[in-house]
Write a protein that holds these residues in place. Structure first.
Motif, PDB file in Angstrom:
ATOM      1  N   PRO A  82      34.279  30.023  55.098  1.00 40.93           N
ATOM      2  CA  PRO A  82      34.515  28.908  54.199  1.00 40.93           C
ATOM      3  C   PRO A  82      35.963  28.455  54.863  1.00 40.93           C
ATOM      4  CG  PRO A  82      33.788  30.504  52.976  1.00 40.93           C
ATOM      5  CD  PRO A  82      34.023  31.270  54.289  1.00 40.93           C
TER       6      PRO A  82
ATOM      7  N   HIS B  32      43.192  32.859  40.778  1.00 39.18           N
ATOM      8  CA  HIS B  32      43.297  32.576  39.328  1.00 39.18           C
ATOM      9  C   HIS B  32      44.931  33.371  38.997  1.00 39.18           C
ATOM     10  CE1 HIS B  32      43.487  32.329  35.105  1.00 39.18           C
ATOM     11  NE2 HIS B  32      42.316  31.385  35.329  1.00 39.18           N
TER      12      HIS B  32
ATOM     13  N   LEU C  32      45.050  36.685  36.956  1.00 42.17           N
ATOM     14  CA  LEU C  32      44.655  37.921  37.617  1.00 42.17           C
ATOM     15  C   LEU C  32      45.698  38.551  38.499  1.00 42.17           C
ATOM     16  CD1 LEU C  32      40.967  36.640  38.142  1.00 42.17           C
ATOM     17  CD2 LEU C  32      41.813  37.974  36.239  1.00 42.17           C
TER      18      LEU C  32
ATOM     19  N   GLU D 277      42.786  41.944  41.750  1.00 42.17           N
ATOM     20  CA  GLU D 277      41.611  41.459  41.130  1.00 42.17           C
ATOM     21  C   GLU D 277      41.275  40.030  41.749  1.00 42.17           C
ATOM     22  OE1 GLU D 277      42.005  42.573  36.378  1.00 42.17           O
ATOM     23  OE2 GLU D 277      43.331  41.063  37.289  1.00 42.17           O
TER      24      GLU D 277
ATOM     25  N   TYR E 134      39.385  40.648  45.127  1.00 40.98           N
ATOM     26  CA  TYR E 134      38.079  40.740  44.815  1.00 40.98           C
ATOM     27  C   TYR E 134      37.424  39.458  44.640  1.00 40.98           C
ATOM     28  CZ  TYR E 134      38.145  45.935  45.240  1.00 40.98           C
ATOM     29  OH  TYR E 134      38.236  47.129  45.624  1.00 40.98           O
ATOM     30  N   LEU E 135      38.148  38.647  43.747  1.00 42.09           N
ATOM     31  CA  LEU E 135      37.423  37.395  43.319  1.00 42.09           C
ATOM     32  C   LEU E 135      37.427  36.408  44.509  1.00 42.09           C
ATOM     33  CD1 LEU E 135      36.360  35.487  41.088  1.00 42.09           C
ATOM     34  CD2 LEU E 135      38.863  34.707  40.895  1.00 42.09           C
TER      35      LEU E 135
ATOM     36  N   VAL F 186      34.863  37.647  47.299  1.00 47.88           N
ATOM     37  CA  VAL F 186      33.377  37.453  46.839  1.00 47.88           C
ATOM     38  C   VAL F 186      33.159  35.852  46.935  1.00 47.88           C
ATOM     39  CG1 VAL F 186      31.799  37.316  45.028  1.00 47.88           C
ATOM     40  CG2 VAL F 186      33.209  39.347  45.585  1.00 47.88           C
ATOM     41  N   ILE F 187      34.170  34.915  46.309  1.00 48.04           N
ATOM     42  CA  ILE F 187      34.058  33.458  46.360  1.00 48.04           C
ATOM     43  C   ILE F 187      34.026  33.037  48.119  1.00 48.04           C
ATOM     44  CG2 ILE F 187      35.233  31.465  46.469  1.00 48.04           C
ATOM     45  CD1 ILE F 187      36.302  32.175  43.838  1.00 48.04           C
ATOM     46  N   LEU F 188      34.641  33.694  49.072  1.00 48.76           N
ATOM     47  CA  LEU F 188      34.362  33.459  50.209  1.00 48.76           C
ATOM     48  C   LEU F 188      33.243  33.919  51.046  1.00 48.76           C
ATOM     49  CD1 LEU F 188      38.234  33.922  51.452  1.00 48.76           C
ATOM     50  CD2 LEU F 188      37.035  31.764  51.157  1.00 48.76           C
TER      51      LEU F 188
ATOM     52  N   MET G  20      32.084  37.543  50.702  1.00 49.71           N
ATOM     53  CA  MET G  20      31.791  38.743  51.040  1.00 49.71           C
ATOM     54  C   MET G  20      31.097  39.393  49.834  1.00 49.71           C
ATOM     55  SD  MET G  20      35.301  40.491  52.619  1.00 49.71           S
ATOM     56  CE  MET G  20      36.884  39.268  52.497  1.00 49.71           C
ATOM     57  N   ARG G  21      30.351  40.577  50.065  1.00 49.31           N
ATOM     58  CA  ARG G  21      29.961  41.437  49.138  1.00 49.31           C
ATOM     59  C   ARG G  21      31.079  42.183  48.531  1.00 49.31           C
ATOM     60  NH1 ARG G  21      24.844  42.679  49.048  1.00 49.31           N
ATOM     61  NH2 ARG G  21      25.648  42.876  46.746  1.00 49.31           N
ATOM     62  N   ARG G  22      30.873  42.783  47.292  1.00 52.34           N
ATOM     63  CA  ARG G  22      31.862  43.521  46.699  1.00 52.34           C
ATOM     64  C   ARG G  22      32.253  44.577  47.246  1.00 52.34           C
ATOM     65  NH1 ARG G  22      31.068  45.091  41.151  1.00 52.34           N
ATOM     66  NH2 ARG G  22      29.057  44.722  41.462  1.00 52.34           N
ATOM     67  N   GLU G  23      31.254  45.635  47.798  1.00 56.08           N
ATOM     68  CA  GLU G  23      31.517  46.556  48.474  1.00 56.08           C
ATOM     69  C   GLU G  23      32.457  46.456  49.925  1.00 56.08           C
ATOM     70  OE1 GLU G  23      28.105  46.268  47.818  1.00 56.08           O
ATOM     71  OE2 GLU G  23      27.098  46.473  49.868  1.00 56.08           O
TER      72      GLU G  23
END
Lengths: 265, 287
Positions: A103, A112, A115, A119, A122-123, A126-128, A130-133
């Motif tokens: 992106p 945010h 956070l 945090e 991770y947020l 994932v927004i961009l 990626m998977r969490r792992e």
């Protein structure tokens, strides 16, 4: 073996002036109220009145290139990146893309303030996309790159803007994508970190990934890009070596600065 | 305009698959399957919402308890004054049975409605299935359901009302409340992108809905055919159904209107999804 990563073919993008839809609803209402008193004239803001943010743009980028996009504010650079990242769709023309596009990144999209750094990694990751792992695997690398170690578990509203920016770049630069789009992110941050960013981008390109870099900073375009394209009022007016493009852009800017009166008339 | 470019030395043997972007074309993964591939985003947004919901408040999650408790108190005073009859269940407990799903609904419905606009930053920058945003807002609100639900066992013990087998039906009505908040919120979230009037209309709308829903009164007092017709309000079925599941048929018998509400929710949901999908490509330009 190289291939064409991005092929932009006669692309145009137009926007309606103003808040077209809201205006439409309110105008219908206004017109209904006024009709008994006044005949409705031609509507100056009708949806046929459109602004072309991009007009007939064509160019190609090969995989592994770093291409600079140069131009004044509102020349259509960001709109082009939005089209390539599929945030919005073109009005005319066609874009062919080979590979997954990271992106468009600006400083801390989706961060945010309440956070913590961790945090937000991770947020944001994932927004961009990626998977969490995936984020989990790279979190140490990201923290090291951003050098925010001691502040990792502090809410980022306490971060300096430089730290926030470093974190944002670090997350985005660790995405596993084929095409990266950058919108003037390098303009922020100190020289050391800028050099680090440039190094990272060169490494990505050497790895066969493609980078489109929107920038006003001559230094980055010339030291980093293999090629540059120049935009003016929605049109691609020149393409070539970064040094040449910078020269043309410089001349263009001087001309605009010399003739402000002529322009206003 | 294309000129000769240097041949980059990449490790790719084969070029990756091609994506074509044209006028009117939408990202190829805009289907419902895309929701699954973006499930981590859904999870992270929902977790963030839950984490941040009470972060800057003094009493924290107790807000989810205070609200229904105070409304119950006021309604009880009001009902005693005017003489509302709700059958053989103590009035405070009766009201609480309706307030728990209602409190969840208003919160989830409101945050779903505002969800798209409050995420305008990432919508303008990044592509992902937009449906994730309202979905996360609806689900994150259900934390209120859990917290407020804690009140119910205390009330039932205090008034000596034993649960019946209908208790097992509670999850069905919880799901129904989520679906109602999501379906209605979906419509207003899309409208909110174009017309910010929605923000002004929302408190008024929820207030109207509160009185149109049998929370403070019993729907059994509504004469036919109106009793069936008011079922078009999705919350009629949710509140009546939840109360029936919680307190048994002593409180309220299941009625045709609950079925009408289910139909109403399904229609709103299908219509809302269609409306959302139709406007989704333009969100980034319009928001």
């Amino acid at each position: 073996m190289s291939y064409t990563a991005i092929s932009v073919q006669e692309v145009g993008k137009s926007f309606a002036f103003g808040y077209d839809k809201t205006r439409g609803a309110r105008q219908a209402l206004e017109q209904a109220l006024r009709t008994p008193f006044r005949k409705a004239g031609p509507d100056p803001m009708s949806s046929s009145e459109r602004f072309w943010a991009l007009r007939d743009v064509s160019f190609e980028v090969a995989a592994g290139e770093i291409v600079g996009i140069v131009g004044h504010n509102g020349a259509g650079k960001s709109v082009l990146l939005k089209l390539i990242s599929q945030v919005t769709s073109p009005t005319l023309g066609r874009i062919e893309i080979r590979g997954r596009v990271a992106p468009l990144l600006e400083v801390g999209t989706g961060f945010h303030p309440d956070l913590t750094g961790r945090e937000n990694i991770y947020l944001n990751g994932v927004i961009l996309g990626m998977r969490r792992e995936e984020v989990h695997r790279r979190v140490d690398e990201i923290v090291a790159f951003a050098s925010i170690g001691p502040f990792l578990d502090m809410p980022i509203k306490r971060y300096s803007s430089g730290m926030r920016m470093r974190l944002a770049f670090a997350v985005a630069a660790h995405l596993d994508r084929d095409i990266f789009l950058l919108d003037e992110v390098l303009a922020v941050g100190d020289r050391d970190f800028q050099d680090k960013c440039l190094g990272r981008l060169r490494a990505l390109a050497a790895d066969g990934r493609t980078v489109l870099l929107v920038s006003h900073g001559d230094y980055h375009i010339e030291s980093l890009c293999s090629r540059a394209v120049l935009f003016d009022h929605g049109q691609l007016v020149a393409a070539g070596r970064p040094a040449e493009i910078n020269k043309i852009y410089e001349t263009m800017r001087n001309k605009a600065a010399d003739a402000p009166e002529g322009e206003s008339r | 305009m294309t000129e000769a470019v240097r041949a980059p030395s990449g490790p790719y043997a084969d070029p990756p698959p091609m994506t074509v972007i044209e006028a009117g074309s939408t990202a190829d993964d805009r289907g419902f399957r895309a929701l699954w591939t973006h499930r981590d985003l859904f999870y992270m947004l929902a977790v963030r919402d839950v984490k941040l919901r009470y972060q800057h408040t003094a009493v924290g999650a107790a807000w989810a308890l205070i609200q229904p408790l105070l409304i119950m108190l006021v309604l009880t005073i009001f009902a005693t004054a005017v003489g509302v009859h709700v059958g053989n269940i103590p009035y405070p407990l009766y009201v609480m049975g309706g307030l728990v799903p209602w409190t969840y609904f208003t919160h989830a419905f409101t945050s779903t409605t505002n969800s798209l606009v409050s995420h305008s930053g990432i919508i303008q920058k990044i592509y992902f299935p937009r449906l994730i945003i309202p979905l996360a807002a609806t689900v994150a609100g259900s934390i209120d359901f859990l917290v407020a639900g804690l009140l119910l066992p205390f009330f039932m013990v205090a008034y000596g009302v034993r649960p019946t087998l209908t208790l097992f039906a509670i999850p069905a009505f919880v799901v129904m409340a989520l679906a109602a908040a999501f379906a209605l919120g979906l419509w207003l979230a899309v409208l909110n992108v174009r017309y910010r009037d929605v923000v002004n209309a929302l408190p008024f709308f929820t207030q109207l809905l509160f009185f149109a829903t049998p929370i403070a009164y019993s729907s059994e007092r509504i004469p036919e055919p109106w009793r069936t017709i008011v079922g078009l309000n999705p919350m009629v079925g949710v509140v009546d159904g939840f109360r029936w599941a919680l307190l048994g048929a002593r409180a309220t018998a299941l009625h045709m209107s609950t079925l009408v509400s289910v139909g109403s929710i399904i229609a709103l949901l299908i219509g809302g999804l269609w409306y959302f999908r139709r406007h989704e490509p333009a969100f980034a330009d319009e928001i």
